[in-house]
Each structure stands twice: as C-alpha cells, then as structure tokens.
Design a protein around this motif. Sequence first.
Motif, PDB file in Angstrom:
ATOM      1  N   GLU A   1       0.827  -1.210   0.000  1.00  0.00           N
ATOM      2  CA  GLU A   1       0.000   0.000   0.000  1.00  0.00           C
ATOM      3  C   GLU A   1       0.862   1.261   0.000  1.00  0.00           C
ATOM      4  N   ALA A   2       1.966   1.226   0.737  1.00  0.00           N
ATOM      5  CA  ALA A   2       2.866   2.389   0.787  1.00  0.00           C
ATOM      6  C   ALA A   2       3.450   2.680  -0.600  1.00  0.00           C
ATOM      7  N   MET A   3       3.845   1.616  -1.314  1.00  0.00           N
ATOM      8  CA  MET A   3       4.361   1.783  -2.678  1.00  0.00           C
ATOM      9  C   MET A   3       3.273   2.349  -3.592  1.00  0.00           C
ATOM     10  N   ALA A   4       2.049   1.862  -3.397  1.00  0.00           N
ATOM     11  CA  ALA A   4       0.933   2.301  -4.237  1.00  0.00           C
ATOM     12  C   ALA A   4       0.631   3.787  -4.027  1.00  0.00           C
ATOM     13  N   ARG A   5       0.613   4.205  -2.772  1.00  0.00           N
ATOM     14  CA  ARG A   5       0.300   5.607  -2.475  1.00  0.00           C
ATOM     15  C   ARG A   5       1.349   6.545  -3.067  1.00  0.00           C
ATOM     16  N   GLN A   6       2.591   6.101  -3.108  1.00  0.00           N
ATOM     17  CA  GLN A   6       3.650   6.928  -3.694  1.00  0.00           C
ATOM     18  C   GLN A   6       3.397   7.186  -5.179  1.00  0.00           C
ATOM     19  N   LYS A   7       2.641   6.270  -5.819  1.00  0.00           N
ATOM     20  CA  LYS A   7       2.311   6.408  -7.241  1.00  0.00           C
ATOM     21  C   LYS A   7       0.935   7.041  -7.449  1.00  0.00           C
ATOM     22  N   GLY A   8       0.318   7.493  -6.363  1.00  0.00           N
ATOM     23  CA  GLY A   8      -0.990   8.141  -6.480  1.00  0.00           C
ATOM     24  C   GLY A   8      -2.144   7.178  -6.638  1.00  0.00           C
ATOM     25  N   VAL A   9      -1.916   5.908  -6.295  1.00  0.00           N
ATOM     26  CA  VAL A   9      -2.965   4.890  -6.416  1.00  0.00           C
ATOM     27  C   VAL A   9      -3.942   5.003  -5.247  1.00  0.00           C
ATOM     28  N   VAL A  10      -5.220   4.832  -5.524  1.00  0.00           N
ATOM     29  CA  VAL A  10      -6.240   4.832  -4.475  1.00  0.00           C
ATOM     30  C   VAL A  10      -6.198   3.488  -3.760  1.00  0.00           C
ATOM     31  N   VAL A  11      -6.084   3.515  -2.449  1.00  0.00           N
ATOM     32  CA  VAL A  11      -5.999   2.303  -1.637  1.00  0.00           C
ATOM     33  C   VAL A  11      -7.262   2.183  -0.787  1.00  0.00           C
ATOM     34  N   LYS A  12      -7.920   1.035  -0.882  1.00  0.00           N
ATOM     35  CA  LYS A  12      -9.160   0.840  -0.130  1.00  0.00           C
ATOM     36  C   LYS A  12      -9.159  -0.528   0.540  1.00  0.00           C
ATOM     37  N   GLN A  13      -9.099  -0.533   1.859  1.00  0.00           N
ATOM     38  CA  GLN A  13      -9.155  -1.802   2.585  1.00  0.00           C
ATOM     39  C   GLN A  13     -10.572  -2.350   2.505  1.00  0.00           C
ATOM     40  N   LEU A  14     -10.706  -3.607   2.091  1.00  0.00           N
ATOM     41  CA  LEU A  14     -12.018  -4.215   1.914  1.00  0.00           C
ATOM     42  C   LEU A  14     -12.554  -4.774   3.225  1.00  0.00           C
ATOM     43  N   ASP A  15     -13.871  -4.887   3.288  1.00  0.00           N
ATOM     44  CA  ASP A  15     -14.527  -5.408   4.485  1.00  0.00           C
ATOM     45  C   ASP A  15     -14.494  -6.934   4.453  1.00  0.00           C
ATOM     46  N   VAL A  16     -13.285  -7.466   4.428  1.00  0.00           N
ATOM     47  CA  VAL A  16     -13.046  -8.914   4.376  1.00  0.00           C
ATOM     48  C   VAL A  16     -11.984  -9.230   5.423  1.00  0.00           C
ATOM     49  N   SER A  17     -12.267 -10.178   6.312  1.00  0.00           N
ATOM     50  CA  SER A  17     -11.372 -10.426   7.445  1.00  0.00           C
ATOM     51  C   SER A  17     -10.452 -11.624   7.259  1.00  0.00           C
ATOM     52  N   VAL A  18     -10.395 -12.180   6.055  1.00  0.00           N
ATOM     53  CA  VAL A  18      -9.529 -13.337   5.785  1.00  0.00           C
ATOM     54  C   VAL A  18      -8.763 -13.102   4.473  1.00  0.00           C
ATOM     55  N   PRO A  19      -7.634 -13.780   4.283  1.00  0.00           N
ATOM     56  CA  PRO A  19      -6.840 -13.600   3.059  1.00  0.00           C
ATOM     57  C   PRO A  19      -7.337 -14.500   1.931  1.00  0.00           C
ATOM     58  N   SER A  20      -8.447 -14.134   1.348  1.00  0.00           N
ATOM     59  CA  SER A  20      -9.065 -14.970   0.310  1.00  0.00           C
ATOM     60  C   SER A  20      -8.268 -14.954  -0.985  1.00  0.00           C
ATOM     61  N   HIS A  21      -8.471 -16.009  -1.777  1.00  0.00           N
ATOM     62  CA  HIS A  21      -7.964 -16.132  -3.146  1.00  0.00           C
ATOM     63  C   HIS A  21      -6.445 -16.098  -3.253  1.00  0.00           C
ATOM     64  N   CYS A  22      -5.826 -16.856  -2.352  1.00  0.00           N
ATOM     65  CA  CYS A  22      -4.382 -17.037  -2.430  1.00  0.00           C
ATOM     66  C   CYS A  22      -4.016 -18.368  -1.778  1.00  0.00           C
ATOM     67  N   VAL A  23      -2.767 -18.762  -1.907  1.00  0.00           N
ATOM     68  CA  VAL A  23      -2.325 -20.078  -1.440  1.00  0.00           C
ATOM     69  C   VAL A  23      -2.424 -20.251   0.071  1.00  0.00           C
ATOM     70  N   LEU A  24      -2.612 -19.168   0.804  1.00  0.00           N
ATOM     71  CA  LEU A  24      -2.734 -19.273   2.256  1.00  0.00           C
ATOM     72  C   LEU A  24      -3.942 -20.120   2.660  1.00  0.00           C
ATOM     73  N   LEU A  25      -4.907 -20.277   1.748  1.00  0.00           N
ATOM     74  CA  LEU A  25      -6.113 -21.053   2.050  1.00  0.00           C
ATOM     75  C   LEU A  25      -6.157 -22.388   1.306  1.00  0.00           C
TER      76      LEU A  25
END
Length: 310
Positions: free
Chosen positions: A174-198
């Motif tokens: 997110e810090a890298m994204a903000r430096q490029k002017g990217v809009v950062v929005k934390q989603l209302d999701v409490s788990v790390p979905s759609h990745c190998v962690l699951l």
Amino acid sequence: MSSIWVFPGQGAQKVNMLHDLPKTEVVRKYLECASDRLGQNVLLLDQVEPLQSTYAVQLCLYIAGVISAALLNEHQLKPDYIAGLSIGAWAAATVANVLSFEDGVSLVARRAILMQEAYPHGYGMTALIGIDQTTVNEWVTRVCAQKGEVFIANINAANQIVISGSYCAMQQVEAMARQKGVVVKQLDVSVPSHCVLLKNQAYTLEQEVKKITTRPPEIRYLSGTTARLLMNKDQIMDDITFNMSKMIDWESTVQSAWERGVRLQIEAWPGTVLTGLAKKVFIDGTVMSFQGTRLDTLIVEMQKERYLTF
C-alpha cells in the motif's frame, strides 16, 4: 442477445440484507430452510456485530443470492449464463441446480468456519484502484522476497487489482501504491481470500463436498477464476471448492460473457460492485442490480431479453 445473472462476493454485505428482502412466501421458505439446516435463525446473522465474522457474511450473501434468483424464477425466468465472484460462485452453482440449497448452506457454513479459524485476525484484503496488474505484481514480488505474505487475489478490472495477505505485508504494498498516487481501499473482508494461504482449507472442504449429491448444470456456468465455460458438474464443484485459494479474474469473466453474446447482466442482492465493473464492458448492453431496482423492472428486462432472443 443473451443474459447473465451474477452473484457478488464478500464486501457486498450490508446490515439487514436478509431482512430487506421482499416479504413473500418464497423468501420465507428459503430463510426457514436455511435456519433449519443450520440450527439457528439466519435473520440474526445480518446485523452489525455478526457481520464482523466471515461466517455470517458468507452465509448471508449465499442465501441472498439464491433468493434473488428464486424471485425471478417465480416468473418462469432464467438466464442463459450464470457466474459468481468468490462466495457468489456457490450461489451461482446452486441456482444452476448443480447442488441443492440445503447442501449449499451446510458447505458454505463449513467453508466460512475453515477460513475464519485459519486466520482469525491480522489478515485481509485491499483494493488498489488506478494501477495495472504488472506493476502490482512487481510490488508483491518485492515484499514476498522479504518473507511478506501478500498476493494478487482479484483482477476486477484492468486498473483495479485486489491484494490479499497479512496486514503487515499489505501495508508495505500500500505504501508503494500511495507513492504512485494509487487509491488504496481496505475491503470489508477479514480473511486472506484467493491465495495459497487457504490451500489446505480448500482441500479439507473438498472432503465434505465429496459427500453430497451433485447434478449437471441446467444453466451455463462461467467460472470467476478462469473465465471458462464449465459444463461438467465435477468441474463446477471443483471450481467453487478451490476458489478460496485461487486468484479471481473477474475482468476476463465479464469479457467472456460479452464475447458470448451476453447483453443483459443482473447482479443479485445486495451488491452493485459487479454492476459497476460490467458497465466498462457492456457499452451497448444493459447492466442492472437488485439493489436500487424494482423487481418488476428486472422482470420486464428479462422478459424483453427472452423475446429478443427468440
């Protein structure tokens, strides 16, 4: 001209989402059926405190999605295609009659518990708006090289990428994204979905899925992970079982629907995000959602589409 019904994933939830459904007999029957299957009143799940849990969110979205379709089915309407994002894919498969609503309720509850217990805190998802996948991948790779747990989870659009993982690792991206002017929005999701962690949780769920009766789809099913048309019941069950651990490519799914001649998309209650994303592709089509649209208007549009098709 063809139609597609789409079902939203986590982040679309809202307080009273089940209470705000039409007060009809078909709605009552579905809510009672879900409550009986779970051994609890599902109308207690769509309140502020319960919706802090993945368990309540996934069940409410699943139930609301299936009921949305049932309200249109009452008027002898069904789409040419069906698709869902994350938990929405479970509703899509149920509406296509690949699995029963009762089995779906039980499996969605199990899915949510597995995900919730694996990562009770410290993990989630964040949307990066105004940046391309290649750049985000570079940032993620850089953080992962430092043993950070962060992954690309969703490709919602060409300039809207969702990352998933630990809060600590995501904050670095997110810090890298903000430096490029990217809009950062934390989603209302409490788990790390759609990745190998699951991945392990998906394999555990698979053992439960093998115990139920499934049927060939009665509606053409588009995968939200691969954007492919899946015609085999086993392929569809595999798709919804493992989508918790696989990246979602919704951009390609919408594009696939358009290229197959779909010109009417209806998003199930209570979401509007998929409606907004589709507008970028359905330039000459019609994109609608249950939220903010009268049911009789949706019915008229479906009837119009069916008339034009024949």
